[in-house]
Design an enzyme around this catalytic site. Structure first.
Site, mmCIF file in Angstrom:
data_model
loop_
_atom_site.group_PDB
_atom_site.id
_atom_site.type_symbol
_atom_site.label_atom_id
_atom_site.label_comp_id
_atom_site.label_asym_id
_atom_site.label_seq_id
_atom_site.Cartn_x
_atom_site.Cartn_y
_atom_site.Cartn_z
ATOM 1 C CD GLU A 191 15.271 2.403 13.671
ATOM 2 O OE1 GLU A 191 14.206 2.387 14.316
ATOM 3 O OE2 GLU A 191 15.302 2.418 12.435
ATOM 4 C CB SER A 248 3.720 6.647 10.891
ATOM 5 O OG SER A 248 4.351 6.350 12.133
ATOM 6 C CG HIS A 282 11.579 4.295 12.613
ATOM 7 N ND1 HIS A 282 11.936 2.986 12.826
ATOM 8 C CD2 HIS A 282 10.355 4.223 12.032
ATOM 9 C CE1 HIS A 282 10.984 2.171 12.417
ATOM 10 N NE2 HIS A 282 9.999 2.906 11.923
ATOM 11 C CB ILE A 283 9.880 10.693 11.933
ATOM 12 C CG1 ILE A 283 10.959 11.199 10.961
ATOM 13 C CG2 ILE A 283 10.354 10.895 13.344
ATOM 14 C CD1 ILE A 283 10.457 12.058 9.886
ATOM 15 C CG ASP A 297 12.201 7.420 8.681
ATOM 16 O OD1 ASP A 297 12.544 8.371 9.412
ATOM 17 O OD2 ASP A 297 11.148 6.774 8.865
ATOM 18 N NE ARG A 351 -2.056 -1.132 3.616
ATOM 19 C CZ ARG A 351 -1.835 -2.324 4.167
ATOM 20 N NH1 ARG A 351 -2.394 -3.388 3.671
ATOM 21 N NH2 ARG A 351 -1.066 -2.441 5.229
ATOM 22 C CB ILE A 352 3.758 2.427 2.022
ATOM 23 C CG1 ILE A 352 2.945 2.395 3.325
ATOM 24 C CG2 ILE A 352 4.706 3.627 2.009
ATOM 25 C CD1 ILE A 352 3.768 2.197 4.595
HETATM 26 C C1 DGY Z 1 5.309 1.395 11.421
HETATM 27 O O1 DGY Z 1 4.140 1.704 11.700
HETATM 28 O O2 DGY Z 1 5.654 0.241 11.169
HETATM 29 C C2 DGY Z 1 6.313 2.497 11.442
HETATM 30 O O3 DGY Z 1 7.497 2.146 10.837
HETATM 31 C C3 DGY Z 1 6.575 2.868 12.871
HETATM 32 O O4 DGY Z 1 7.227 1.791 13.499
#
Ligand code: DGY
Length: 325
Positions: free
Chosen positions: A266, A288, A285-286, A261, A155-156
């Site tokens: 991490e 979302s 890692h941002i 990201d 989807r992404i």
């Molecule tokens: C996810 O929702 O998997 C994002 O990468 C946040 O961890």
């Protein structure tokens, strides 16, 4: 009597009120991540746990003999041991759909920032070095009409393809085990072998979930197949890319740069060589992390949690545990 749940992260008043209607609950309200010893203590008598990331092990499960559901507040659920959860009949849920556009936007930010060197040049302006910018080495790389190769057409990936094809007139290739003819038709994409995608793309995006198969999917061999000036973009999971091989490829000029990201470890170690490179753009890692997406994820996780402890069927059970729902 209402079922007991634990919420391991601060959430909005609205989401908390929704949980309060259905459950007796305790909540971790601090900004820093909940320490394991406190988490282990809090899950001892609960039926449900809502958490951004749960490292589920035998000893974790032993602490929580009544646990029926772990509601993950993320779409990726690589930290859940689904075999172990199946053995103990614990449902796991995640938060798909509500963050697709948000993560796709961030990916475009990384594409634009790494190709047009936005963060590097931002520092130049702020450091008063504007007059040095006539040097041709500052010329950057066009995004429009370039070729983007997307590894993983979920989807992404589809939202990124849409932005690339319709917004930036990019030529979009993709590699996915399962062909996606409907997406090909909608956005004019072409499915390629991994090798051809790596050879032809100006930007290579990894957008696959982390599994045993995708661990170090991009390593030294794959990096060598990329164009010398290609940029690697990763906003899925750090372990999908062999970071040592990436550092080597960037140092040796095997590829042109990266927009990251996510990292293998991490938070990333401040001494990681990637952080010292001008041709690497990083974010913590941002993908979302917008107020709207995070609220929608929390609400979805709360709905899954409540359904799981009140005898309903949570909507977003992860596929490996669907049989428990
Ligand atoms: C996810 O929702 O998997 C994002 O990468 C946040 O961890």
């Amino acid at each position: 009597m209402k079922p007991k749940v634990f919420i391991a992260k601060p959430i909005s008043r609205q989401v908390e009120n929704y949980i309060a209607e259905h459950c007796e609950y305790k909540i971790w309200r601090e900004e820093e991540r909940i320490p394991d010893d406190i988490l282990f203590r809090e899950i001892q008598d609960v039926q449900g746990l809502m958490i951004p990331k749960a490292k589920v092990t035998e000893s974790f499960i032993k602490q929580a003999p009544n646990l029926k559901i772990i509601s993950h507040i993320s779409v990726g659920y690589d930290t859940l041991d689904t075999d172990l959860m199946a053995k103990h009949k614990i449902i796991g849920t995640h938060t798909p759909y509500v963050l697709d556009h948000t993560v796709a936007d961030l990916i475009f930010g990384l594409i634009l920032s790494s190709s047009r060197r936005i963060s590097q040049l931002d520092h130049y302006v702020k450091d008063g070095k504007w007059n040095k910018l006539d040097d041709p080495s500052f010329l950057s790389k066009d995004v429009h009409h370039a070729t983007l190769g997307i590894i993983g057409m979920g989807r992404i990936g589809e939202q990124v393809a849409k932005r690339a094809a319709q917004g930036f007139d990019m030529n979009v290739l993709y590699y996915n085990r399962r062909p996606r003819p409907e997406v090909e038709e909608k956005y004019g994409l072409k499915r390629e072998s991994m090798e051809q995608l790596l050879k032809k793309s100006d930007f290579v995006l990894t957008m696959v979930p982390l599994t045993e198969e995708t661990h170090h999917l991009i390593g030294a061999r794959e990096l060598k197949q990329m164009k010398e000036d290609a940029l690697l973009i990763n906003a899925s999971r750090g372990q999908v890319v062999d970071e040592k091989a990436l550092i080597h490829a960037l140092k040796e000029g095997i590829i042109g740069g990266a927009g990251l990201d996510v990292f293998e470890k991490e938070p990333v170690d401040p001494s990681n060589s990637l952080l010292k490179m001008d041709n690497v753009v990083t974010t913590p890692h941002i993908g979302s992390a917008t107020a709207q997406a995070r609220e929608a994820m929390a609400l979805k996780a709360a709905e899954n949690l409540v359904a799981g402890v009140t005898g309903g069927k949570p909507k977003n059970i992860v596929k490996e545990l669907k049989h428990l729902g």
